[in-house]
Design a protein around this motif. Structure first.
Motif, short mmCIF file in Angstrom:
data_model
loop_
_atom_site.label_atom_id
_atom_site.label_comp_id
_atom_site.label_asym_id
_atom_site.label_seq_id
_atom_site.Cartn_x
_atom_site.Cartn_y
_atom_site.Cartn_z
N ASP A 155 1.05 -1.15 -0.12
CA ASP A 155 0.04 0.08 0.08
C ASP A 155 0.91 1.19 0.05
O ASP A 155 1.85 1.19 0.69
CB ASP A 155 -0.92 -0.03 1.25
CG ASP A 155 -1.90 -1.13 1.27
OD1 ASP A 155 -2.25 -1.58 0.02
OD2 ASP A 155 -2.38 -1.47 2.21
N GLY A 156 0.35 2.49 -0.63
CA GLY A 156 1.06 3.45 -0.69
C GLY A 156 0.28 4.72 0.01
O GLY A 156 -0.58 4.31 0.55
N GLY A 175 5.90 17.57 -2.08
CA GLY A 175 6.95 16.70 -2.19
C GLY A 175 7.64 16.48 -0.64
O GLY A 175 7.79 15.33 -0.35
N ARG A 176 7.96 17.57 -0.23
CA ARG A 176 8.53 17.68 1.24
C ARG A 176 7.51 16.92 2.24
O ARG A 176 7.99 16.08 3.22
CB ARG A 176 9.09 19.05 1.45
CG ARG A 176 10.21 19.35 0.72
CD ARG A 176 10.73 20.82 0.94
NE ARG A 176 10.50 21.06 2.54
CZ ARG A 176 10.32 22.25 3.17
NH1 ARG A 176 9.56 23.23 2.26
NH2 ARG A 176 9.93 22.46 4.31
N LEU A 177 6.44 17.38 2.04
CA LEU A 177 5.48 16.95 3.05
C LEU A 177 5.47 15.26 2.85
O LEU A 177 5.25 14.61 3.81
CB LEU A 177 4.03 17.39 2.74
CG LEU A 177 2.89 17.09 3.85
CD1 LEU A 177 3.14 17.78 5.03
CD2 LEU A 177 1.61 17.57 3.25
N LYS A 178 5.19 14.75 1.78
CA LYS A 178 5.23 13.36 1.33
C LYS A 178 6.68 12.74 1.84
O LYS A 178 6.34 11.40 2.35
CB LYS A 178 5.00 13.10 -0.02
CG LYS A 178 4.41 11.80 -0.54
CD LYS A 178 4.08 11.56 -1.87
CE LYS A 178 3.52 10.19 -2.32
NZ LYS A 178 3.48 10.20 -3.70
N ARG A 201 -4.22 1.98 -2.13
CA ARG A 201 -4.32 0.22 -2.02
C ARG A 201 -3.33 -0.21 -3.24
O ARG A 201 -3.56 0.33 -4.17
CB ARG A 201 -5.48 -0.35 -2.08
CG ARG A 201 -6.38 -0.48 -0.81
CD ARG A 201 -7.58 -0.79 -1.02
NE ARG A 201 -7.39 -2.39 -1.31
CZ ARG A 201 -8.26 -3.28 -1.51
NH1 ARG A 201 -9.70 -2.92 -1.24
NH2 ARG A 201 -8.22 -4.42 -2.06
N GLY A 202 -2.23 -0.85 -2.75
CA GLY A 202 -1.60 -1.73 -3.77
C GLY A 202 -2.15 -2.64 -4.49
O GLY A 202 -3.42 -3.13 -4.29
N THR A 306 -7.12 -0.34 -13.94
CA THR A 306 -6.67 0.89 -13.20
C THR A 306 -7.14 0.78 -11.57
O THR A 306 -8.09 0.21 -11.31
CB THR A 306 -7.20 2.29 -13.59
OG1 THR A 306 -8.70 2.25 -13.77
CG2 THR A 306 -6.59 2.57 -15.04
N ARG A 307 -6.19 1.46 -10.94
CA ARG A 307 -6.52 1.29 -9.43
C ARG A 307 -7.83 1.58 -8.96
O ARG A 307 -8.48 2.56 -9.35
CB ARG A 307 -5.68 2.42 -8.73
CG ARG A 307 -4.21 1.97 -8.63
CD ARG A 307 -3.49 3.22 -7.98
NE ARG A 307 -2.10 2.92 -8.33
CZ ARG A 307 -1.17 2.02 -7.64
NH1 ARG A 307 -1.83 1.24 -6.77
NH2 ARG A 307 -0.07 1.87 -8.11
#
Ligand SMILES: [Zn+2]
Length: 309
Positions: A155-156, A175-178, A201-202, A306-307
């Protein structure tokens, strides 16, 4: 955008027919190329499909019946001949290791050292090698040792960019927050990642070949975005399916329904069925399973859906 698709190389069971090659399935999954059950003729089918030996990063063999493994010598020797320079992991049932040895060294050729072996045994095996994919093997119920495979992406995190933008957080700050760094808004208040993200979800792919009905078939396919499940027979031949430890289209449909699969790919058809009967496989499975059903034909390309959000 990442590329995830199943390239069907062959769809017959015990013997090839004029329109169906022996088994063979190539899963393109981002930078991975996973070849399942290379039956006889797989090398040429790869050529037809425009897939090179360099594209193959892993081979998964469910069991050592010829329709699932007689293509190994050709594929291994092609990997050597073409000078593939990355590791190619080969998973197979440890109980069939003597067959692997013969197929691996079937004839004289200039050998390669990129092939690494992952013999599979026991009640469950985690196969290392891919940092962004968990590969699991579980035993199936066949006449000889057989394992199915499950590939699961971890999972991401999905960033809720719109909500962040509304708070004035855009561009590199996202990007910094992530990345877990401290980010503050225009008022100097700390922005919490958890408030602006959700679980992504992966995706999951399952390969269930040559088995009678068993719990592990469902476990392998649990929540799969795509599951390839054998359907050697129609229900009219249910007695044969029982006798030889195979599935019917209806049983594959029931497994897919129980597991919550999204796209079901039916394959491994007995040579007794002609082209006019393809639709019957879909109809039988659809009596039990409400998702998308693909009755596989050689050289089909089936995109991983697709996801789900
Ligand atoms: Zn088979």
């Amino acid at each position: 955008m990442s590329m995830r698709e199943l390239v069907v190389l062959g769809t017959s069971s015990a013997v090839p027919t004029k329109r169906r090659n022996h088994n063979g399935y190539f899963l393109r999954w981002d930078s991975h190329g996973i070849l399942f059950d290379p039956g006889e003729g797989t090398q040429r089918q790869l050529r037809h499909a425009g897939i090179s030996a360099h594209d193959v990063t892993r081979i998964c063999v469910t069991h050592f019946h010829g329709d699932h493994s007689l293509g190994l010598p050709g594929v291994v020797q092609r990997i050597a001949r073409d000078g593939v320079d990355h590791e190619v992991r080969v998973a197979f049932p440890a109980a069939g290791e003597r067959y692997w040895r013969r197929l691996r060294h079937a004839t004289a050729f200039n050998d390669t050292d990129v092939i690494s072996e992952q013999p599979v045994s026991g009640e469950a095996a985690e196969l290392p090698g891919e940092s962004d994919l968990a590969v699991t093997a579980l035993p199936l119920r066949h006449r000889i040792a057989a394992y199915g495979y499950r590939l699961a992406e971890p999972d991401g995190v999905r960033i809720l960019a719109g909500a962040l933008a509304a708070r004035g957080i855009t561009g590199p700050e996202v990007g910094r927050l992530k990345a877990g760094e401290r980010v503050v808004d225009a008022d100097g208040r700390v922005v919490e990642l958890a408030e602006y993200s959700e679980v992504r979800r992966g995706q999951v792919f399952a390969f269930v070949m040559d088995t009678g009905v068993c719990d592990n078939a469902v476990r392998l396919a649990e929540g799969a975005d795509m599951a390839v499940i054998e359907s050697t027979y129609l229900e009219a031949e249910a007695a044969l399916a029982e006798q030889y430890h195979h599935l019917t289209a209806a049983r594959a449909g029931r497994i897919a329904a129980e597991a919550g699969v999204r796209t079901l790919v039916l394959t491994h058809f007995s040579e007794r069925y002609g082209q006019g009967e393809d639709e019957r496989f879909a109809e039988e499975a659809a009596r039990h399973f409400g998702g998308r059903i693909v009755v596989a034909a050689d050289l089909d390309r089936v995109p991983v859906p697709t996801r789900r959000r």
